[in-house]
Enzyme design. Structure first.
Site, PDB file in Angstrom:
ATOM      1  N   LYS A 184     -14.797   6.415  -9.556  1.00 39.15           N
ATOM      2  CA  LYS A 184     -15.666   4.698  -9.015  1.00 39.15           C
ATOM      3  C   LYS A 184     -13.855   4.280  -7.916  1.00 39.15           C
ATOM      4  O   LYS A 184     -13.068   3.985  -8.753  1.00 39.15           O
ATOM      5  CB  LYS A 184     -15.982   4.535  -9.356  1.00 39.15           C
ATOM      6  CG  LYS A 184     -17.027   2.486  -9.172  1.00 39.15           C
ATOM      7  CD  LYS A 184     -15.777   1.762  -9.292  1.00 39.15           C
ATOM      8  CE  LYS A 184     -15.747   0.714  -9.203  1.00 39.15           C
ATOM      9  NZ  LYS A 184     -15.460   0.048  -7.719  1.00 39.15           N
ATOM     10  N   GLU A 259      -4.229   2.603 -17.715  1.00 40.14           N
ATOM     11  CA  GLU A 259      -3.595   2.188 -16.770  1.00 40.14           C
ATOM     12  C   GLU A 259      -3.393   0.937 -16.712  1.00 40.14           C
ATOM     13  O   GLU A 259      -3.931   0.434 -15.464  1.00 40.14           O
ATOM     14  CB  GLU A 259      -2.751   2.961 -16.020  1.00 40.14           C
ATOM     15  CG  GLU A 259      -2.604   4.781 -16.046  1.00 40.14           C
ATOM     16  CD  GLU A 259      -1.494   4.579 -16.485  1.00 40.14           C
ATOM     17  OE1 GLU A 259      -0.192   3.542 -16.511  1.00 40.14           O
ATOM     18  OE2 GLU A 259      -1.127   6.055 -17.282  1.00 40.14           O
ATOM     19  N   CYS A 293       1.538  -2.394  -9.633  1.00 37.31           N
ATOM     20  CA  CYS A 293       1.460  -2.699 -11.299  1.00 37.31           C
ATOM     21  C   CYS A 293       2.968  -3.088 -12.135  1.00 37.31           C
ATOM     22  O   CYS A 293       3.273  -3.695 -13.301  1.00 37.31           O
ATOM     23  CB  CYS A 293       0.980  -1.471 -12.248  1.00 37.31           C
ATOM     24  SG  CYS A 293       1.634   0.044 -11.373  1.00 37.31           S
ATOM     25  N   GLU A 391       1.092 -11.648 -15.245  1.00 34.54           N
ATOM     26  CA  GLU A 391       0.804 -11.178 -14.276  1.00 34.54           C
ATOM     27  C   GLU A 391       0.860 -11.590 -13.121  1.00 34.54           C
ATOM     28  O   GLU A 391      -0.367 -12.134 -12.979  1.00 34.54           O
ATOM     29  CB  GLU A 391       0.419  -9.368 -13.782  1.00 34.54           C
ATOM     30  CG  GLU A 391       0.342  -8.509 -12.908  1.00 34.54           C
ATOM     31  CD  GLU A 391      -0.075  -7.589 -13.636  1.00 34.54           C
ATOM     32  OE1 GLU A 391      -2.010  -7.387 -13.502  1.00 34.54           O
ATOM     33  OE2 GLU A 391      -0.278  -6.456 -13.311  1.00 34.54           O
TER      34      GLU A 391
HETATM   35  P1  NDP Z   1      -9.727  -4.521 -11.932  1.00 38.27           P
HETATM   36  O1  NDP Z   1      -9.675  -4.566 -12.535  1.00 38.27           O
HETATM   37  O2  NDP Z   1     -10.612  -5.718 -11.067  1.00 38.27           O
HETATM   38  O3  NDP Z   1     -10.591  -3.812 -11.213  1.00 38.27           O
HETATM   39  C1  NDP Z   1     -10.338  -1.939 -11.068  1.00 38.27           C
HETATM   40  C2  NDP Z   1     -11.279  -0.914 -11.072  1.00 38.27           C
HETATM   41  O4  NDP Z   1     -11.920  -1.062 -12.138  1.00 38.27           O
HETATM   42  C3  NDP Z   1     -11.831  -1.358  -9.908  1.00 38.27           C
HETATM   43  O5  NDP Z   1     -12.583   0.396  -9.594  1.00 38.27           O
HETATM   44  C4  NDP Z   1     -12.880  -2.144 -10.199  1.00 38.27           C
HETATM   45  O6  NDP Z   1     -14.148  -2.751  -9.313  1.00 38.27           O
HETATM   46  C5  NDP Z   1     -13.432  -1.743 -11.320  1.00 38.27           C
HETATM   47  N1  NDP Z   1     -14.411  -2.691 -12.420  1.00 38.27           N
HETATM   48  C6  NDP Z   1     -14.515  -3.884 -12.318  1.00 38.27           C
HETATM   49  N2  NDP Z   1     -15.602  -4.357 -13.585  1.00 38.27           N
HETATM   50  C7  NDP Z   1     -15.125  -3.941 -13.928  1.00 38.27           C
HETATM   51  C8  NDP Z   1     -16.315  -2.825 -15.559  1.00 38.27           C
HETATM   52  N3  NDP Z   1     -17.099  -4.767 -15.464  1.00 38.27           N
HETATM   53  N4  NDP Z   1     -16.594  -1.501 -16.112  1.00 38.27           N
HETATM   54  C9  NDP Z   1     -15.461  -0.855 -15.007  1.00 38.27           C
HETATM   55  N5  NDP Z   1     -14.862  -1.014 -13.863  1.00 38.27           N
HETATM   56  C10 NDP Z   1     -14.762  -2.493 -13.417  1.00 38.27           C
HETATM   57  O7  NDP Z   1      -7.971  -4.054 -11.234  1.00 38.27           O
HETATM   58  P2  NDP Z   1      -7.876  -3.996  -9.686  1.00 38.27           P
HETATM   59  O8  NDP Z   1      -8.480  -3.729  -8.366  1.00 38.27           O
HETATM   60  O9  NDP Z   1      -7.730  -5.535  -9.160  1.00 38.27           O
HETATM   61  O10 NDP Z   1      -6.172  -3.854  -9.233  1.00 38.27           O
HETATM   62  C11 NDP Z   1      -5.397  -4.579  -9.940  1.00 38.27           C
HETATM   63  C12 NDP Z   1      -4.941  -4.515 -11.711  1.00 38.27           C
HETATM   64  O11 NDP Z   1      -4.596  -2.842 -11.557  1.00 38.27           O
HETATM   65  C13 NDP Z   1      -3.897  -5.194 -11.969  1.00 38.27           C
HETATM   66  O12 NDP Z   1      -3.437  -5.689 -12.850  1.00 38.27           O
HETATM   67  C14 NDP Z   1      -2.473  -4.061 -11.920  1.00 38.27           C
HETATM   68  O13 NDP Z   1      -1.658  -3.870 -12.966  1.00 38.27           O
HETATM   69  C15 NDP Z   1      -3.658  -2.739 -12.411  1.00 38.27           C
HETATM   70  N6  NDP Z   1      -2.713  -2.050 -12.443  1.00 38.27           N
HETATM   71  C16 NDP Z   1      -2.501  -0.744 -13.002  1.00 38.27           C
HETATM   72  C17 NDP Z   1      -1.424   0.204 -12.660  1.00 38.27           C
HETATM   73  C18 NDP Z   1      -1.151   1.196 -13.642  1.00 38.27           C
HETATM   74  O14 NDP Z   1      -0.382   2.522 -13.707  1.00 38.27           O
HETATM   75  N7  NDP Z   1      -0.620   0.385 -15.323  1.00 38.27           N
HETATM   76  C19 NDP Z   1      -0.804   1.050 -11.403  1.00 38.27           C
HETATM   77  C20 NDP Z   1      -1.847  -0.256 -10.372  1.00 38.27           C
HETATM   78  C21 NDP Z   1      -2.946  -1.090 -10.820  1.00 38.27           C
HETATM   79  P3  NDP Z   1     -14.372  -3.302  -7.956  1.00 38.27           P
HETATM   80  O15 NDP Z   1     -12.527  -3.042  -7.083  1.00 38.27           O
HETATM   81  O16 NDP Z   1     -14.950  -3.031  -7.353  1.00 38.27           O
HETATM   82  O17 NDP Z   1     -14.126  -4.655  -8.911  1.00 38.27           O
END
Ligand code: NDP
Length: 499
Positions: A184, A259, A293, A391
């Site tokens: 997803k 992550e 991140c 963040e």
């Molecule tokens: P989100 O947590 O908003 O979303 C991540 C994924 O989860 C998306 O595909 C999102 O879908 C999906 N999602 C949203 N709601 C749900 C749910 N209830 N259940 C399951 N999946 C769900 O993160 P962002 O996309 O905004 O990314 C930014 C974040 O990612 C930052 O906090 C960053 O630090 C972190 N990150 C961490 C990394 C690491 O390796 N530690 C690397 C890169 C990013 P949808 O987009 O459709 O909402």
């Protein structure tokens, strides 16, 4: 703002289930506009829970009934290697999709394609090296064997900031282990993940081993986490949603790896190579618009050098070109969405209301299209301010002063995160002492954000659970089975009792 890259094309995607390119069962679709250019760049099926159920049923059947989990490591390695070649051959197209959906500079997206190929190549080596152990020290009549088995059906959920790179930190390792997958991608950036699906089929992957479902976090991601036929979730995203993933996964106690976010400090001592540190501080915070991140969003600087060094950072940061991500000179492109822009500007406003001092930027750029924020430097931030512990995920550097190592270590460890950190000093004793005191999954010394595939990556505390990359990356997607083999006569339960 006009694009320097010619007319921007939109693409109508379908999603991948059981080797077929399909619409959502409802027929609904949604659109994505380039966050830099405000033009339509893609339309995608809007799946819901029923589509997830269909995809999971396929992945379950293929795992339980097909030959895929039993293929040799050599076959899987060959497949992963072919995917790497295909990503390389299609790198220009993939980079452009990434840039148009995410707003990141095209030159940077091109670099990411090279890093992505390297990960697929590395995962191929692990496919051939997955193994267990033999225990020949259990006595004359017992041999113990442990074997690694693929964990089963895995749900892979990814964010929008490095779409192809992050799915590539998961998928090739899950495939190396012999799992089947339902992917997803973020609703904002599914294009390269869907193109990857085409490349997987082109490389010869059997239908149904990888399925890709597009749509919104809730219901698509949520249903994947709830589903009792999913054996594991590997999630990259925010700490907030990571907690929802853990909660939703409890129904069948599926394995979860996470992550998550970070508030990563670069700690600068006066004896460091200051030219190198200068470059790394500016790169660390403005790379990928700060939507990273690993973003080095906190600079902890020794108080004796701060007044001289901060102006040098400001001069260096002024050279960072913000604007059209298709322009080769651009270093900072557009933020991902209006909602995210609002969040970043909210943090900047919180700084204005505090005792911190703005030294650079702090504004949205006035443009007729897109959403751009000036590289920003805020000085005299203190550890209790939101700018120091939350963040921001934007091009905003918080400068915090410290007086000695102990105070620096205390500030470093004062947030809920523990993803990464850097220490800049020429004193080996100090460097290693700091590295050992810092609670983070990665500590760089005299460098920042390098990431060889051989080294594991992940977070302490609320930055994550489990590790990606490194030699154990494929093992994350396995179960460990113990086999005990008894040889010769077995001692009876009744032994020693009178007959
Ligand atoms: P989100 O947590 O908003 O979303 C991540 C994924 O989860 C998306 O595909 C999102 O879908 C999906 N999602 C949203 N709601 C749900 C749910 N209830 N259940 C399951 N999946 C769900 O993160 P962002 O996309 O905004 O990314 C930014 C974040 O990612 C930052 O906090 C960053 O630090 C972190 N990150 C961490 C990394 C690491 O390796 N530690 C690397 C890169 C990013 P949808 O987009 O459709 O909402």
């Amino acid at each position: 703002m006009s694009s320097t890259h010619g007319p921007i094309q939109s693409h109508d995607y379908q999603m991948l289930i059981d080797g077929h390119w399909v619409e959502s069962h409802s027929g609904r679709r949604y659109e994505r506009h380039s966050p830099a250019h405000d033009v339509l760049v893609g339309t995608y099926p809007e799946a819901d829970a029923k589509d997830v159920d269909i995809a999971v049923a396929v992945a379950r059947r293929v795992f339980d009934e097909s030959d895929w989990p039993h293929t040799s490591g050599a076959e899987r390695a060959a497949l992963l290697g072919k995917v790497s070649v295909l990503i390389h051959e299609n790198a220009e197209e993939l980079a452009l999709i990434e840039t148009l959906e995410s707003g990141k500079p095209l030159n940077q997206a091109r670099d990411e394609m090279g890093w992505t190929c390297a990960i697929w190549d590395y995962a191929a080596t692990l496919a051939r090296h997955l193994r267990g152990d033999a225990y020949n020290n259990l006595g004359p009549d017992m041999l113990g064997i442990t074997v690694r088995e693929p964990i089963g059906v895995v749900g892979l959920i990814t964010p929008w900031n490095f779409p192809l790179l992050i799915i590539s930190q998961k998928l090739p390792f899950a495939l190396a282990a012999g799992c089947t997958c339902v992917v997803k991608p973020s609703e904002l950036t599914p294009g390269t993940t869907l193109r990857l699906g085409e490349l997987l089929l082109q490389a010869g992957l059997a239908p149904g081993v990888v399925n890709i479902v597009t749509g919104f976090g809730d219901p698509v991601g949520q249903r994947l986490c709830d589903h009792h036929d999913v054996d594991m979730i590997s999630f990259t995203g925010s700490t907030r949603v990571g907690k929802q993933v853990v909660a939703a996964s409890q129904g069948n106690l599926k394995k979860v790896t996470l992550e998550l976010g970070g508030k990563n400090p670069q700690v600068l001592f006066p004896d460091a190579d200051l030219d190198a540190a200068l470059d790394a501080v500016v790169f660390g915070v403005y790379f990928n618009m700060g939507e990273c991140c690993n973003s080095g969003s906190r600079l902890l600087i020794h108080q004796d050098m701060a007044d001289k060094f901060v102006p040098r950072i400001i001069e260096h940061a002024k050279r960072v070109k913000v604007g059209d991500p298709l322009d080769p000179a651009t270093k900072v492109g557009a933020l991902i969405s209006d909602a995210h822009l609002k969040k970043v500007m909210g943090y900047i406003e919180s700084g204005r209301k505090s005792a911190a001092r703005f030294r650079l930027g702090g504004n949205r750029l006035i443009t007729d299209k897109g959403r751009f924020v000036e590289p920003t430097i805020i000085d005299h931030v203190t550890a209790d301010m939101p700018l120091a512990c939350e963040e921001v995920f934007g091009p905003v550097l918080s400068v915090i002063r410290f007086k000695d190592e102990s105070e620096a270590a205390g500030i470093v460890n004062s947030t809920m995160y523990g993803l990464s950190a850097a220490v800049w000093t020429r004193d080996l004793d100090r460097a290693l002492t700091m590295a050992r005191r810092i609670h983070a999954g990665t500590v760089w010394i005299n460098t920042f954000m390098s990431g060889p595939q051989e080294l594991p990556f992940g977070g302490y505390r609320q930055s994550g659970l489990g590790r990606e990359l490194g030699r154990f990356a494929a093992e994350e997607y396995t179960e460990l089975k113990t086999i005990q083999l008894h040889m010769g006569p077995r001692t009876s339960w009744w032994a020693g009792l009178p007959r």
